[in-house]
Design a protein around this motif. Structure first.
Motif, PDB file in Angstrom:
ATOM      1  N   ILE A 121       0.845  -1.211   0.000  1.00 54.57           N
ATOM      2  CA  ILE A 121       0.000   0.000   0.000  1.00 54.57           C
ATOM      3  C   ILE A 121       0.875   1.253   0.000  1.00 54.57           C
ATOM      4  CG2 ILE A 121      -1.659   1.333   1.361  1.00 54.57           C
ATOM      5  CD1 ILE A 121      -2.721  -1.438   2.378  1.00 54.57           C
ATOM      6  N   GLY A 122       1.914   1.243   0.851  1.00 54.02           N
ATOM      7  CA  GLY A 122       2.818   2.398   0.937  1.00 54.02           C
ATOM      8  C   GLY A 122       3.504   2.681  -0.397  1.00 54.02           C
ATOM      9  N   LEU A 123       3.914   1.603  -1.095  1.00 56.56           N
ATOM     10  CA  LEU A 123       4.596   1.779  -2.384  1.00 56.56           C
ATOM     11  C   LEU A 123       3.644   2.355  -3.436  1.00 56.56           C
ATOM     12  CD1 LEU A 123       6.677  -1.541  -2.484  1.00 56.56           C
ATOM     13  CD2 LEU A 123       7.540   0.769  -2.119  1.00 56.56           C
ATOM     14  N   PHE A 124       2.426   1.808  -3.521  1.00 57.12           N
ATOM     15  CA  PHE A 124       1.452   2.319  -4.499  1.00 57.12           C
ATOM     16  C   PHE A 124       1.067   3.759  -4.160  1.00 57.12           C
ATOM     17  CE2 PHE A 124       1.017  -1.963  -6.033  1.00 57.12           C
ATOM     18  CZ  PHE A 124       0.548  -1.818  -7.325  1.00 57.12           C
ATOM     19  N   TRP A 125       0.894   4.019  -2.874  1.00 58.20           N
ATOM     20  CA  TRP A 125       0.524   5.357  -2.375  1.00 58.20           C
ATOM     21  C   TRP A 125       1.548   6.381  -2.865  1.00 58.20           C
ATOM     22  CZ3 TRP A 125      -2.416   5.890   2.738  1.00 58.20           C
ATOM     23  CH2 TRP A 125      -2.555   7.223   3.118  1.00 58.20           C
ATOM     24  N   SER A 126       2.838   6.072  -2.594  1.00 62.15           N
ATOM     25  CA  SER A 126       3.913   7.003  -2.957  1.00 62.15           C
ATOM     26  C   SER A 126       4.052   7.132  -4.472  1.00 62.15           C
ATOM     27  CB  SER A 126       5.244   6.518  -2.374  1.00 62.15           C
ATOM     28  OG  SER A 126       5.109   6.262  -1.015  1.00 62.15           O
ATOM     29  N   LEU A 127       3.949   5.982  -5.175  1.00 58.58           N
ATOM     30  CA  LEU A 127       4.091   6.000  -6.635  1.00 58.58           C
ATOM     31  C   LEU A 127       3.016   6.871  -7.290  1.00 58.58           C
ATOM     32  CD1 LEU A 127       5.479   4.849  -9.197  1.00 58.58           C
ATOM     33  CD2 LEU A 127       3.815   2.980  -9.134  1.00 58.58           C
ATOM     34  N   GLY A 128       1.774   6.721  -6.834  1.00 61.51           N
ATOM     35  CA  GLY A 128       0.681   7.505  -7.406  1.00 61.51           C
ATOM     36  C   GLY A 128       0.884   8.998  -7.214  1.00 61.51           C
TER      37      GLY A 128
END
Length: 282
Positions: free
Chosen positions: A92-99
């Motif tokens: 979730i943290g990775l997708f959050w930051s990537l977006g």
């Protein structure tokens, strides 16, 4: 405000958007709380910012970009979570930051002056367009249809996932479907409270409803009613004193939750004291 509602089209759009947002956040919010997917919904919401930026960069409707990114994020998070041993918080943290990073990058690549993104970040229900409304109506209809058609299946899935699997329910399919429904809900709520504040509107009405009943159907109905009250009252306050509508709705929702929590706590305490006194006398 009632007279203005009949005069101004933007208020009519805001009124309709409030009702649609209350329905989706009321239904999905209860499921999110039951399945402990609050952070998941936050991750999907923030990933959608990349789609908003892409929409501005390529010249199509930003909310359609948000819709595309939300669905991709939901499926991506769900797939990696199931196929690897990586903890869901990390994904979730990775997708959050990537977006968020992609959104900033796409906006930076735009020629000329950057657009005003505050209506997508913090919500601006007063700027809802007809195109936004058509998309929100379509998503709300699909979402309600899926939940109602599979209501008993959802109940078994929420009650005990292992039990649901034993009786033949395809829980993996339900999990992916739920993530897609969360992504669709995010798109409906973006214009009302914005990407940053979506978690509050998904959780506050559902959590408030949870104080009054444990029955799933009743919780969803109460949650829709509370969501409607919070959205309408927040919209009225924002119109009256000219403040950001999303912030007004969220602050009101959370204040009401804490007030009702305190009242319920005091009521339960008094009820216990009365029971103790009655037992002592008997």
């Amino acid at each position: 405000m009632i007279q203005a509602l009949f005069e101004y089209q933007f208020l009519q759009h805001a009124f309709l958007a409030s009702i649609l947002a209350s329905i989706v956040c009321g239904i999905i919010g209860v499921i999110i709380i039951e399945k402990k997917l609050v952070m998941m919904s936050g991750g999907i919401a923030h990933t959608s910012y990349g789609g908003v930026g892409l929409g501005y960069l390529l010249g199509f409707e930003p909310i359609m970009g948000a819709f595309l990114f939300s669905i991709c994020a939901a499926m991506g998070i769900g797939y990696i979570k199931r196929k690897s041993s990586t903890h869901s918080d990390v994904i979730i943290g990775l997708f959050w930051s990537l977006g968020m990073a992609l959104g900033i990058l796409f906006i930076a690549l735009m020629p000329g002056y950057p657009p005003d993104l505050s209506s997508y970040l913090f919500g601006s229900i007063l700027s809802v367009t007809k195109a936004d409304l058509y998309l929100m109506i379509s998503i709300t209809f699909i979402l309600v249809f899926i939940i109602v058609a599979l209501f008993n299946v959802w109940k078994a899935y929420l009650f005990d996932e292992e039990f649901a699997l034993i009786i033949g329910i395809k829980t993996a399919f339900l999990e992916y479907l739920l993530l897609v429904l969360i992504a669709m809900t995010v798109v409906v709520l973006i214009r009302v409270v914005g990407i940053i504040l979506i978690i509050a509107l998904l959780t506050a009405p559902a959590a408030t409803a949870g104080m009054f009943t444990a029955n799933l159907k009743e919780r969803m109905l109460y949650s829709i009613i509370f969501g409607n009250i919070f959205c309408m009252a927040g919209l009225w306050i924002s119109y009256l004193i000219d403040i950001a509508s999303g912030a007004a709705i969220v602050i009101l929702s959370i204040i009401c939750y804490f007030l009702l929590f305190m009242l319920r706590f005091m009521y339960m305490k008094l009820a216990k004291q009365k029971t103790a006194v009655a037992n002592t006398k008997s």
